[in-house]
Design an enzyme around this catalytic site. Sequence first.
Site, PDB file in Angstrom:
ATOM      1  N   HIS A 263      34.836  39.573  -5.488  1.00 18.71           N
ATOM      2  CA  HIS A 263      35.642  40.734  -5.912  1.00 18.71           C
ATOM      3  C   HIS A 263      36.269  40.373  -7.262  1.00 18.71           C
ATOM      4  CE1 HIS A 263      37.944  44.319  -5.635  1.00 18.71           C
ATOM      5  NE2 HIS A 263      38.804  44.009  -4.666  1.00 18.71           N
ATOM      6  N   HIS A 302      26.865  45.524  -7.737  1.00 21.09           N
ATOM      7  CA  HIS A 302      28.006  46.296  -7.244  1.00 21.09           C
ATOM      8  C   HIS A 302      27.570  47.098  -6.037  1.00 21.09           C
ATOM      9  CE1 HIS A 302      31.512  48.894  -7.160  1.00 21.09           C
ATOM     10  NE2 HIS A 302      32.098  47.943  -7.873  1.00 21.09           N
ATOM     11  N   ASP A 358      33.337  42.703 -14.501  1.00 21.59           N
ATOM     12  CA  ASP A 358      33.767  41.312 -14.682  1.00 21.59           C
ATOM     13  C   ASP A 358      32.862  40.504 -15.601  1.00 21.59           C
ATOM     14  OD1 ASP A 358      36.041  41.431 -13.066  1.00 21.59           O
ATOM     15  OD2 ASP A 358      34.819  41.293 -11.259  1.00 21.59           O
TER      16      ASP A 358
HETATM   17  N1  CMC Z   1      23.152  37.726  -8.026  1.00 13.72           N
HETATM   18  C1  CMC Z   1      22.007  37.574  -7.335  1.00 13.72           C
HETATM   19  N2  CMC Z   1      21.646  38.327  -6.278  1.00 13.72           N
HETATM   20  C2  CMC Z   1      22.502  39.285  -5.918  1.00 13.72           C
HETATM   21  C3  CMC Z   1      23.707  39.514  -6.592  1.00 13.72           C
HETATM   22  C4  CMC Z   1      24.027  38.692  -7.689  1.00 13.72           C
HETATM   23  N3  CMC Z   1      25.161  38.872  -8.356  1.00 13.72           N
HETATM   24  N4  CMC Z   1      24.362  40.537  -5.997  1.00 13.72           N
HETATM   25  C5  CMC Z   1      23.595  40.946  -4.981  1.00 13.72           C
HETATM   26  N5  CMC Z   1      22.453  40.180  -4.941  1.00 13.72           N
HETATM   27  C6  CMC Z   1      21.321  40.361  -4.034  1.00 13.72           C
HETATM   28  C7  CMC Z   1      21.641  39.848  -2.624  1.00 13.72           C
HETATM   29  O1  CMC Z   1      21.298  38.497  -2.497  1.00 13.72           O
HETATM   30  C8  CMC Z   1      20.792  40.771  -1.792  1.00 13.72           C
HETATM   31  O2  CMC Z   1      19.451  40.332  -1.903  1.00 13.72           O
HETATM   32  P1  CMC Z   1      18.461  40.450  -0.621  1.00 13.72           P
HETATM   33  O3  CMC Z   1      18.306  41.928  -0.387  1.00 13.72           O
HETATM   34  O4  CMC Z   1      17.216  39.763  -1.042  1.00 13.72           O
HETATM   35  O5  CMC Z   1      19.164  39.763   0.521  1.00 13.72           O
HETATM   36  C9  CMC Z   1      20.862  42.111  -2.528  1.00 13.72           C
HETATM   37  O6  CMC Z   1      21.105  41.760  -3.895  1.00 13.72           O
HETATM   38  C10 CMC Z   1      21.992  43.023  -2.029  1.00 13.72           C
HETATM   39  O7  CMC Z   1      23.201  42.268  -2.079  1.00 13.72           O
HETATM   40  P2  CMC Z   1      24.451  42.509  -1.124  1.00 13.72           P
HETATM   41  O8  CMC Z   1      25.221  41.232  -1.023  1.00 13.72           O
HETATM   42  O9  CMC Z   1      24.000  43.155   0.143  1.00 13.72           O
HETATM   43  O10 CMC Z   1      25.253  43.580  -1.959  1.00 13.72           O
HETATM   44  P3  CMC Z   1      26.747  44.037  -1.708  1.00 13.72           P
HETATM   45  O11 CMC Z   1      26.850  45.452  -2.077  1.00 13.72           O
HETATM   46  O12 CMC Z   1      27.168  43.671  -0.315  1.00 13.72           O
HETATM   47  O13 CMC Z   1      27.589  43.106  -2.698  1.00 13.72           O
HETATM   48  C11 CMC Z   1      28.669  42.311  -4.655  1.00 13.72           C
HETATM   49  C12 CMC Z   1      28.134  43.549  -3.898  1.00 13.72           C
HETATM   50  C13 CMC Z   1      29.432  42.789  -5.887  1.00 13.72           C
HETATM   51  C14 CMC Z   1      29.626  41.532  -3.746  1.00 13.72           C
HETATM   52  C15 CMC Z   1      27.459  41.424  -5.063  1.00 13.72           C
HETATM   53  O14 CMC Z   1      26.610  42.136  -5.933  1.00 13.72           O
HETATM   54  C16 CMC Z   1      27.902  40.112  -5.716  1.00 13.72           C
HETATM   55  O15 CMC Z   1      28.170  39.136  -5.000  1.00 13.72           O
HETATM   56  N6  CMC Z   1      28.011  40.065  -7.087  1.00 13.72           N
HETATM   57  C17 CMC Z   1      28.483  38.888  -7.750  1.00 13.72           C
HETATM   58  C18 CMC Z   1      30.008  38.859  -7.707  1.00 13.72           C
HETATM   59  C19 CMC Z   1      30.629  39.883  -8.618  1.00 13.72           C
HETATM   60  O16 CMC Z   1      30.271  39.993  -9.791  1.00 13.72           O
HETATM   61  N7  CMC Z   1      31.621  40.614  -8.090  1.00 13.72           N
HETATM   62  C20 CMC Z   1      32.370  41.592  -8.869  1.00 13.72           C
HETATM   63  C21 CMC Z   1      32.154  42.978  -8.401  1.00 13.72           C
HETATM   64  S1  CMC Z   1      32.761  44.216  -9.565  1.00 13.72           S
HETATM   65  C22 CMC Z   1      34.468  43.970  -9.629  1.00 13.72           C
HETATM   66  C23 CMC Z   1      35.147  44.313  -8.358  1.00 13.72           C
HETATM   67  O17 CMC Z   1      35.314  45.491  -8.085  1.00 13.72           O
HETATM   68  O18 CMC Z   1      35.523  43.387  -7.647  1.00 13.72           O
END
Ligand code: CMC
Length: 422
Positions: A263, A302, A358
């Site tokens: 986050h 996201h 971010d």
């Molecule tokens: N790098 C590599 N792979 C990723 C990433 C990433 N940053 N984000 C998601 N994935 C992959 C994940 O491994 C999954 O792959 P698979 O389908 O093969 O298992 C797929 O994409 C879907 O990911 P998810 O974890 O189910 O997606 P989510 O919607 O639950 O998570 C997130 C969203 C923001 C937590 C995630 O994209 C992430 O961890 N990003 C990196 C951290 C980040 O930059 N966070 C800031 C978010 S914006 C500011 C805020 O509002 O906090």
Amino acid sequence: MKESITITDNRSGESIEIPIEDGGVDSGPWTKFLPGLWFKDEGFAATAVTNSSITYIDGGAGQLEYRGYPIEDLASKSTFTEVAYLLVHGELPNSESLDDWNSKLAEHAQLDAVQNENLLNCFSSHSHPMGMFTAGLAALSTLYPDAKDVEDPETRQKHVLNAIAKVSTLASSAAAYRNGYTPGKPNEELSYVENFLSMTFSTSDKVFEPNPTFVKALDQLFILHADHEQNCSTTAVRVVGSSHADPYSALSAGSAALSGPRHGGANEAVLNMLDDIGTFENVNSFVDSVKNGEGRLMGFGHRVYKNYDPRAQIIKDTAHEIFELTGKNPKLDIALKLEEAALEDDYFVSRKLYPNVDFYSGLIYQAMGFPVEMFTVLFAVARTAGWISHWDEMLSRNTRIARPRQLYIGSETRNFISIEDR
Ligand code: CMC
């Protein structure tokens, strides 16, 4: 077209029709029709926890609006305190109400000196400022017993303003303390952001005078971070607030949730990632390691935006304006190359992973002189306006306590075995 869905229970053959309202279906008729059958939704990916009139996001279109105003307009034409007023009150202020709001924010910025000093002395120069900020919010809850009267709209409004006013002083005092300075006092003559920068960077013998370009950029970053509907930290605030805990305790929970690297903590994690990558030449091998599941590309992806994050677009332009003044942050080239490599790669494209808010914000904060550990605190100061608006909206509707259900998969009932027999 009929605006409803029909659910059929194949065990009994019975059906129920539920109307679609505001883009969702109410769980009430569902639970009445199917008692004891729960909707499994880890991560709330398909759950709308409320109706809200604060922030609108269209993830596919990359659209973000506060109270109906596009983020692009607010970022270029408004100020952070004006946006905070908009989030809280639902309408933009006229100049008289804005002046009044700004003077009240300035008036309430001062912390209780004794409590703040005692609290800061529990920490050291190595303490993470997000932990200090979270503790500071929890400590505020001890100073305002009247804030517990959460059902009274006037009391809520008083503490909405107090919280927004105090968080900038709380954050700047944590920063100053870690740098070995006595935290400065708020100056009522300065704007919210000028005051924050001045309190953060002033030393015992020199009052810091913030550069107007930095003030404008930070003000804009605060606007971009001010709200984002039902994100993880806002949900934490709502869950705690739904038990009728006082607002400062609820905000403290929000701050704790924000600190995580998935986050708000991502802005700090991005800079650490860029440091680890080190050179331009290592970018491709880093991207390969992410694809091999060895970590995530921080600042990418996201839950809601599946095309682009409009905040990231605006921040990228601001980064260039700041670097014209400070000289380019050497990590910018690595970030740009990383973005380019990811946006050309099927792994990221097929998963709809794009730079989020971010990805570039930390590069600006660093150019302004903030230590990496402070980045998420900056996010938290701005997001307080959103957190407290959602808290107030929820309480104004007398929402039920947050209490999800589970699908139990543990042991069946079994006989207790005394310790000698185990
Ligand atoms: N790098 C590599 N792979 C990723 C990433 C990433 N940053 N984000 C998601 N994935 C992959 C994940 O491994 C999954 O792959 P698979 O389908 O093969 O298992 C797929 O994409 C879907 O990911 P998810 O974890 O189910 O997606 P989510 O919607 O639950 O998570 C997130 C969203 C923001 C937590 C995630 O994209 C992430 O961890 N990003 C990196 C951290 C980040 O930059 N966070 C800031 C978010 S914006 C500011 C805020 O509002 O906090």
